[in-house]
Design an enzyme around this catalytic site. Structure first.
Site, PDB file in Angstrom:
ATOM      1  N   ASP A  17       0.860  -1.192   0.000  1.00 17.28           N
ATOM      2  CA  ASP A  17       0.000   0.000   0.000  1.00 17.28           C
ATOM      3  C   ASP A  17       0.895   1.241   0.000  1.00 17.28           C
ATOM      4  OD1 ASP A  17      -2.297   1.491   0.058  1.00 17.28           O
ATOM      5  OD2 ASP A  17      -2.674   1.232   2.192  1.00 17.28           O
ATOM      6  N   GLU A  89      -6.556   4.959  -8.689  1.00 22.03           N
ATOM      7  CA  GLU A  89      -7.848   5.458  -8.215  1.00 22.03           C
ATOM      8  C   GLU A  89      -8.440   6.569  -9.078  1.00 22.03           C
ATOM      9  OE1 GLU A  89      -9.899   6.448  -3.907  1.00 22.03           O
ATOM     10  OE2 GLU A  89      -7.970   5.437  -4.114  1.00 22.03           O
ATOM     11  N   LYS A 125      -9.591   1.794  -9.109  1.00 20.29           N
ATOM     12  CA  LYS A 125     -10.122   1.977  -7.758  1.00 20.29           C
ATOM     13  C   LYS A 125     -11.241   3.014  -7.769  1.00 20.29           C
ATOM     14  CE  LYS A 125      -7.588   2.012  -3.970  1.00 20.29           C
ATOM     15  NZ  LYS A 125      -6.509   2.405  -3.014  1.00 20.29           N
ATOM     16  N   THR A 149     -13.042   0.696  -3.102  1.00 15.52           N
ATOM     17  CA  THR A 149     -12.324   1.153  -1.928  1.00 15.52           C
ATOM     18  C   THR A 149     -13.242   1.921  -0.984  1.00 15.52           C
ATOM     19  OG1 THR A 149     -10.299   2.308  -1.237  1.00 15.52           O
ATOM     20  CG2 THR A 149     -11.549   3.286  -3.051  1.00 15.52           C
ATOM     21  N   PHE A 171     -11.729  -1.343   4.987  1.00 10.18           N
ATOM     22  CA  PHE A 171     -10.709  -0.561   5.694  1.00 10.18           C
ATOM     23  C   PHE A 171     -10.675  -0.913   7.189  1.00 10.18           C
ATOM     24  CE2 PHE A 171      -9.387   3.345   3.057  1.00 10.18           C
ATOM     25  CZ  PHE A 171      -9.340   2.589   1.894  1.00 10.18           C
TER      26      PHE A 171
END
Length: 308
Positions: A17, A89, A125, A149, A171
């Site tokens: 990440d 993203e 994303k 996400t 998350f």
């Protein structure tokens, strides 16, 4: 004894990440993920200076295009040091506009393909809003696979599975943060609400034979990672990966197919929005996450604008 990182890799695909390709090269994950916050951090890395300058060339003042080009350029560099995929993203400010997300996703894929990178190495994303899930559903039909996400609720997970998205990123750490602040408890082990959320989603998907990949994200400590060992994928920051790499303790697999899961839940828009409304944590963390990514996107664009 092998390290916990190597043990984890035996039953979970490890994803980095970060946007720092030097850190990625050190920890050797299969895949990597980026987001506007990570791209903003990457923009300050000396090795990316030339990429920033190249991304503003021929943009004709379009800072959004320059930003997408930078995201793709970072993705290209990362793909040089990983065997798998990069997640890139869509602008978080588009999170409630299905058509705008589709347009931006198509541009990202086009930029990758013009750079010689096939869509089989990219995940788009998108925030797990109702509109984002609908955009992902359409992209999946087109052969563009997605990573949904900012996922905090079971309703979001159920809707993503029904839409046939390739992968979700619940998350863990941000769920933990909310409950710790709300209740004053420092949760550990299987009592961690973030761990419980991912475990519930994982068991639900496996029990109902959903193919959507569960990738736990946003970790605060090693214990959260260890409690989710066996999850399809885990995306972890380089500092936590490096800690796992030097820990030679025994790592026990916690998640595996075959556990009991809830019956299939098929939600229409009204039901999805109601369940989201009833989940204060998920509502607050989704809105907060979108705002945070939007502010970092604006900071990145300001940096690029100064170079245009």
């Amino acid at each position: 004894m092998t390290s916990k990182l190597e043990q984890l890799k035996q039953f979970t695909t490890v994803v980095a990440d970060t946007g720092d390709f030097e850190a990625i090269a050190r920890v050797k994950p299969v895949d990597a993920t980026t987001n506007p916050s990570l791209l903003l951090k990457a923009s300050a890395i000396q090795g990316y200076a030339e990429l920033l300058n190249a991304c503003v060339a021929d943009c004709k003042g379009d800072v959004g295009l320059a930003s997408d080009r930078f995201a793709v350029a970072v993705g290209q560099e990362i793909l040089k040091v990983i065997p798998g995929r990069i997640s890139t993203e869509v602008d978080a400010r588009l999170s409630f506009d299905t058509e705008a997300m589709l347009k931006r996703a198509h541009r990202l894929i086009d930029l990758y393909e013009k750079a010689g990178i096939g869509r089989d190495r990219v995940l788009i994303k998108i925030a797990s809003t109702w509109e984002g899930i609908r955009a992902a559903e359409q992209l999946e039909r087109e052969g563009i696979q997605c990573n949904l996400t900012l996922l905090f609720s079971f309703a979001q997970a159920a809707a993503c599975a029904d839409a046939g998205v390739f992968l979700i990123s619940p998350f863990v750490g941000r769920i933990y943060d909310w409950y710790k602040k709300a209740n004053g408890n420092d949760y550990t082990g299987a009592d961690d609400p973030g761990v419980q959320s991912v475990t519930r989603i994982y068991n639900y998907y496996k029990a109902n034979d959903y193919k959507t990949v569960v990738m736990g994200a946003s970790f605060r400590n090693l214990n959260q990672i260890e409690q989710l060992a066996g999850c399809d994928r885990l995306t972890v920051s380089p500092d936590l990966l490096e800690k796992l790499a030097v820990d030679e303790g025994k790592l026990e697999r916690k998640l595996a197919p075959g556990q009991a899961g809830e019956a299939r839940l098929s939600l229409n828009e009204a039901q999805f929005r109601w369940l989201s409304n009833e989940d204060a944590m998920a509502t607050e963390k989704l809105a907060e996450g979108i705002r945070q990514f939007a502010r970092d996107q604006e900071k990145l664009e300001a940096l690029l604008q100064a170079k245009l």
